[in-house]
Design a protein around this motif. Structure first.
Motif, mmCIF file in Angstrom:
data_model
loop_
_atom_site.group_PDB
_atom_site.id
_atom_site.type_symbol
_atom_site.label_atom_id
_atom_site.label_comp_id
_atom_site.label_asym_id
_atom_site.label_seq_id
_atom_site.Cartn_x
_atom_site.Cartn_y
_atom_site.Cartn_z
ATOM 1 N N ARG A 36 11.820 -13.263 18.282
ATOM 2 C CA ARG A 36 11.620 -12.228 19.303
ATOM 3 C C ARG A 36 10.167 -11.790 19.287
ATOM 4 O O ARG A 36 9.562 -11.698 18.216
ATOM 5 N N VAL A 37 9.649 -11.499 20.482
ATOM 6 C CA VAL A 37 8.263 -11.041 20.581
ATOM 7 C C VAL A 37 8.200 -9.847 21.529
ATOM 8 O O VAL A 37 8.877 -9.809 22.559
ATOM 9 N N GLY A 52 10.414 -10.811 24.696
ATOM 10 C CA GLY A 52 10.909 -12.177 24.853
ATOM 11 C C GLY A 52 11.737 -12.594 23.655
ATOM 12 O O GLY A 52 11.598 -12.046 22.566
ATOM 13 N N GLU A 53 12.599 -13.564 23.887
ATOM 14 C CA GLU A 53 13.451 -14.063 22.814
ATOM 15 C C GLU A 53 13.617 -15.562 22.973
ATOM 16 O O GLU A 53 13.865 -16.052 24.071
ATOM 17 N N ASP A 54 13.487 -16.277 21.891
ATOM 18 C CA ASP A 54 13.663 -17.722 21.887
ATOM 19 C C ASP A 54 14.702 -18.056 20.820
ATOM 20 O O ASP A 54 14.507 -17.748 19.640
ATOM 21 N N ARG A 55 15.815 -18.660 21.236
ATOM 22 C CA ARG A 55 16.898 -19.033 20.319
ATOM 23 C C ARG A 55 16.976 -20.552 20.233
ATOM 24 O O ARG A 55 17.003 -21.236 21.252
ATOM 25 N N ASP A 64 11.087 -28.891 17.542
ATOM 26 C CA ASP A 64 10.317 -28.072 18.484
ATOM 27 C C ASP A 64 8.975 -27.687 17.859
ATOM 28 O O ASP A 64 8.859 -26.711 17.124
ATOM 29 N N ASN A 65 7.942 -28.461 18.165
ATOM 30 C CA ASN A 65 6.614 -28.218 17.599
ATOM 31 C C ASN A 65 5.994 -26.920 18.091
ATOM 32 O O ASN A 65 5.211 -26.291 17.377
ATOM 33 N N GLN A 66 6.323 -26.505 19.313
ATOM 34 C CA GLN A 66 5.748 -25.282 19.858
ATOM 35 C C GLN A 66 6.246 -24.048 19.075
ATOM 36 O O GLN A 66 5.458 -23.195 18.675
ATOM 37 N N MET A 67 7.548 -23.966 18.841
ATOM 38 C CA MET A 67 8.090 -22.829 18.094
ATOM 39 C C MET A 67 7.617 -22.868 16.637
ATOM 40 O O MET A 67 7.298 -21.836 16.057
ATOM 41 N N GLN A 68 7.556 -24.055 16.063
ATOM 42 C CA GLN A 68 7.037 -24.178 14.706
ATOM 43 C C GLN A 68 5.579 -23.727 14.636
ATOM 44 O O GLN A 68 5.170 -23.068 13.684
ATOM 45 N N GLY A 69 4.795 -24.063 15.650
ATOM 46 C CA GLY A 69 3.395 -23.644 15.702
ATOM 47 C C GLY A 69 3.259 -22.128 15.785
ATOM 48 O O GLY A 69 2.393 -21.541 15.138
ATOM 49 N N THR A 70 4.122 -21.502 16.584
ATOM 50 C CA THR A 70 4.103 -20.039 16.698
ATOM 51 C C THR A 70 4.463 -19.396 15.365
ATOM 52 O O THR A 70 3.800 -18.449 14.921
ATOM 53 N N LYS A 72 4.128 -20.695 12.409
ATOM 54 C CA LYS A 72 3.027 -20.952 11.480
ATOM 55 C C LYS A 72 1.848 -20.028 11.750
ATOM 56 O O LYS A 72 1.254 -19.465 10.829
ATOM 57 N N ARG A 73 1.501 -19.831 13.025
ATOM 58 C CA ARG A 73 0.362 -18.982 13.394
ATOM 59 C C ARG A 73 0.613 -17.522 13.045
ATOM 60 O O ARG A 73 -0.247 -16.839 12.501
ATOM 61 N N VAL A 74 1.830 -17.033 13.321
ATOM 62 C CA VAL A 74 2.134 -15.617 13.140
ATOM 63 C C VAL A 74 2.533 -15.293 11.704
ATOM 64 O O VAL A 74 2.041 -14.340 11.107
ATOM 65 N N PHE A 75 3.422 -16.091 11.122
ATOM 66 C CA PHE A 75 3.999 -15.770 9.813
ATOM 67 C C PHE A 75 3.353 -16.542 8.661
ATOM 68 O O PHE A 75 3.560 -16.191 7.503
ATOM 69 N N GLY A 76 2.623 -17.613 8.970
ATOM 70 C CA GLY A 76 1.945 -18.379 7.930
ATOM 71 C C GLY A 76 2.647 -19.688 7.615
ATOM 72 O O GLY A 76 3.845 -19.844 7.861
ATOM 73 N N PRO A 77 1.895 -20.634 7.039
ATOM 74 C CA PRO A 77 2.463 -21.953 6.749
ATOM 75 C C PRO A 77 3.568 -21.923 5.683
ATOM 76 O O PRO A 77 4.505 -22.715 5.741
ATOM 77 N N GLU A 78 3.468 -20.991 4.714
ATOM 78 C CA GLU A 78 4.507 -20.909 3.680
ATOM 79 C C GLU A 78 5.836 -20.486 4.283
ATOM 80 O O GLU A 78 6.902 -21.006 3.920
ATOM 81 N N THR A 79 5.787 -19.537 5.226
ATOM 82 C CA THR A 79 7.014 -19.079 5.887
ATOM 83 C C THR A 79 7.602 -20.197 6.726
ATOM 84 O O THR A 79 8.824 -20.398 6.724
ATOM 85 N N LEU A 80 6.766 -20.932 7.433
ATOM 86 C CA LEU A 80 7.258 -22.068 8.223
ATOM 87 C C LEU A 80 7.954 -23.080 7.315
ATOM 88 O O LEU A 80 9.042 -23.554 7.633
#
Length: 185
Positions: A36-37, A52-55, A64-70, A72-80
């Motif tokens: 959610r954003v 917005g919400e993406d399920r 889904d590389n786009q959601m994974q990228g988001t 990674k960008r927002v929460f960090g690579p460790e969280t991803l």
């Protein structure tokens, strides 16, 4: 072990890194990943952005590389990496165990191992700093008496001393309460 899994496997909320002011909420359940954003816009521009919400199912997130990228960008690579592991059903069962069982397991570790494991996550840090753990650790390693603390690191010695003092004060206050409730008049 599957009974230890709750519906919500992971839930994180935070503000996106600068210059963005948006807020993100990531929830991973047994079945899906929800991102959610809440967009923060300039009030002078009269532009309102709705949340917005993406399920995605676990399988969909893995491709889904786009959601994974988001994420990674927002929460960090460790969280991803952690979220991807959850989606691949690589669960972290240790932190989901009841506290009493974790304390029992930790009582078999060396002090250095306890120190290391307490740094791995918030849950284990809380358990390692709990009175229940130190009571068990003192009982197992030092006996019930006031055993010498030689050979222990200064940090462990200090924690044991603080625990012993806190326990002595608690016992003293209980004795005083008992005296005041039984009374002499």
């Amino acid at each position: 072990m599957a009974s230890l899994l709750q519906d919500s496997l992971c839930e994180i909320s935070l503000q996106a890194p600068p210059p963005s002011k948006d807020y993100y909420h990531l929830k991973v359940s047994k079945e899906e990943v929800v991102l959610r954003v809440w967009k923060v816009t300039n009030p002078c521009k009269n532009a309102r952005a709705l949340p917005g919400e993406d399920r995605k199912s676990h399988r969909e997130l893995l491709v889904d590389n786009q959601m994974q990228g988001t994420i990674k960008r927002v929460f960090g690579p460790e969280t991803l990496e952690y979220i991807v592991n959850l989606c691949q059903q690589h669960y972290d069962y240790l932190v989901r165990l009841p506290e009493s069982l974790i304390i029992c397991i930790l009582s078999f570790l060396s002090w250095e191992d306890v120190k290391s494991i307490s740094r791995t996550c918030t849950r284990l840090q809380q358990v390692c700093n709990s009175d229940g753990f130190w009571e068990q650790a003192e009982r197992v390693r030092c006996g019930t008496g006031s055993a010498p603390l030689e050979g222990l690191s200064p940090a462990i010695q200090q924690k044991l001393l603080v625990f012993r003092r806190r326990r002595a004060l608690l016992n003293k206050s209980r004795q005083q309460r008992r005296k005041s409730t039984t009374g002499y008049f």
